[in-house]
Write an enzyme that holds these catalytic residues in place. Structure first.
Site, PDB file in Angstrom:
ATOM      1  N   LYS A   4       0.836  -1.205   0.000  1.00 23.77           N
ATOM      2  CA  LYS A   4       0.000   0.000   0.000  1.00 23.77           C
ATOM      3  C   LYS A   4       0.873   1.258   0.000  1.00 23.77           C
ATOM      4  O   LYS A   4       0.589   2.232  -0.690  1.00 23.77           O
ATOM      5  CB  LYS A   4      -0.943   0.003   1.212  1.00 23.77           C
TER       6      LYS A   4
ATOM      7  N   GLN B 214      -4.393  -1.401   9.757  1.00 22.88           N
ATOM      8  CA  GLN B 214      -4.228  -2.728   9.160  1.00 22.88           C
ATOM      9  C   GLN B 214      -4.771  -3.775  10.138  1.00 22.88           C
ATOM     10  O   GLN B 214      -4.397  -3.780  11.301  1.00 22.88           O
ATOM     11  CB  GLN B 214      -2.742  -2.980   8.865  1.00 22.88           C
TER      12      GLN B 214
ATOM     13  N   ASP C 293     -10.838   3.861   4.648  1.00 25.53           N
ATOM     14  CA  ASP C 293     -10.988   2.417   4.488  1.00 25.53           C
ATOM     15  C   ASP C 293     -12.446   1.997   4.769  1.00 25.53           C
ATOM     16  O   ASP C 293     -12.801   0.836   4.624  1.00 25.53           O
ATOM     17  CB  ASP C 293     -10.034   1.701   5.465  1.00 25.53           C
TER      18      ASP C 293
END
Ligand code: NAP
Length: 288
Positions: A58, A102, A125
């Site tokens: 990413k 994450q 996200d």
């Protein structure tokens, strides 16, 4: 002589490249107009090898797209309270426009509490309850990235969900549930299937659009795909195997996503695009 027809492949890798190029152009425009670079902060707890790889990937994509990425690496022993404080502090930091936690973070962390510490305007996200609620109500907010990517793929191939029967297999908070809500918002008739569904095959046979989001290799068999259906395989299992039996499903579907190269690349592309959108809004650059 009859020739076997096979489904057209939905090229997620190609579309993702275009989405990232567009995000990159918008990032350059943000920097030109404001002097600031869109910034995504990624928070990693521990050193799980898969998570470390995802984060590295990413960050590399961010760098290529002209998006700054800030890595906050926390030790595996970090407590929920410490993680929440880190996320709250990033939420207050005006130099950070998007925040990605994450996950999975480890069994000792209350992930829901951690997600909720992310300010909704930085939730690129799409993991907070606020983002899910906004998406479900059709209000502005960031979609969960994989579902957002799936909708972009459907649009790219002119699949209008209105009036179609969409069967979503899987009901996780980051994938199954939100993709069903996005399909509902586009006027599909949505059925959710899960581990307690009594006859999965019979339900899949009714679907005009199948979204597989389970994590079980080749669970969806080609013989259960309605001829002419659109098949979206979000599953990713070891050995690059999807949740759909691709070889048999492509003989009946009209459109199908390959694994890899279908849904997967769209997830990061949407994350980058949403980060630039977040920066544009926070820096007051939205054109009226
Ligand atoms: P998850 O949280 O484990 O959820 C799996 C879902 O599948 C659950 O709702 C579960 O039902 C359901 N399920 C399990 N066994 C089933 C069965 N035999 N029949 C019907 N439903 C069944 O997984 P996830 O995070 O949503 O991920 C699903 C898959 O998508 C994984 O392969 C993952 O790697 C992949 N994924 C891909 C991306 C991407 O970027 N391409 C992103 C995220 C995830 P219950 O709710 O009843 O337990």
């Amino acid at each position: 002589m009859s020739r076997t027809r096979t489904a057209q492949l939905m090229d997620g890798a190609g579309l993702a490249r275009r989405v990232v190029e567009e995000a990159s152009d918008r990032a350059a425009e943000v920097t030109r107009r404001s002097g600031a670079t869109p910034c995504l902060a990624t928070v990693l707890v521990g050193e799980d090898p898969a998570s470390v790889t995802y984060v590295r990937m990413k960050r590399a994509r961010c760098a290529k797209a002209g998006i700054e990425s800030r890595l906050v690496s926390l030790p595996a022993a970090t407590t929920t309270a410490e993680l929440v404080e880190t996320l709250r502090s990033l939420s207050r930091d005006t130099g950070v426009h998007g925040i990605l936690l994450q996950h999975p973070c480890g069994p000792h962390i209350d992930e829901r509490a951690a997600f909720e510490a992310i300010a909704p305007e930085k939730d690129v996200d799409g993991v907070t309850m606020s983002s899910f609620g906004a998406m479900s109500f059709g209000l502005p907010g960031f979609a969960s990235c994989t579902p957002g990517g799936i909708m972009r793929l459907l649009d790219e191939y002119d699949v209008d969900p209105a009036g179609r029967h969409a069967v979503v297999v899987g009901r996780s908070a980051i994938l199954g549930k939100p993709v069903g809500m996005l399909l509902l918002a586009r006027d599909a008739t949505v059925t959710y299937c899960h581990s307690r569904t009594s006859d999965l095959a019979a339900t899949v046979r009714e679907a005009d659009i199948v979204v597989a989001a389970v994590g079980r290799p080749r669970l969806i068999r080609g013989e259960d795909i309605k001829p002419g259906a659109v098949v979206i395989d979000a599953g990713y299992n070891p050995g690059n195997i999807g949740d759909v039996d691709f070889d048999t499903a492509r003989l009946r579907a009209r459109l199908i996503t390959p694994v890899p190269g279908g849904v997967g690349p769209m997830t990061i592309a949407v994350l980058l695009a949403q980060t630039v959108t977040a920066a544009t809004t926070q820096l007051g650059l939205v054109r009226g």
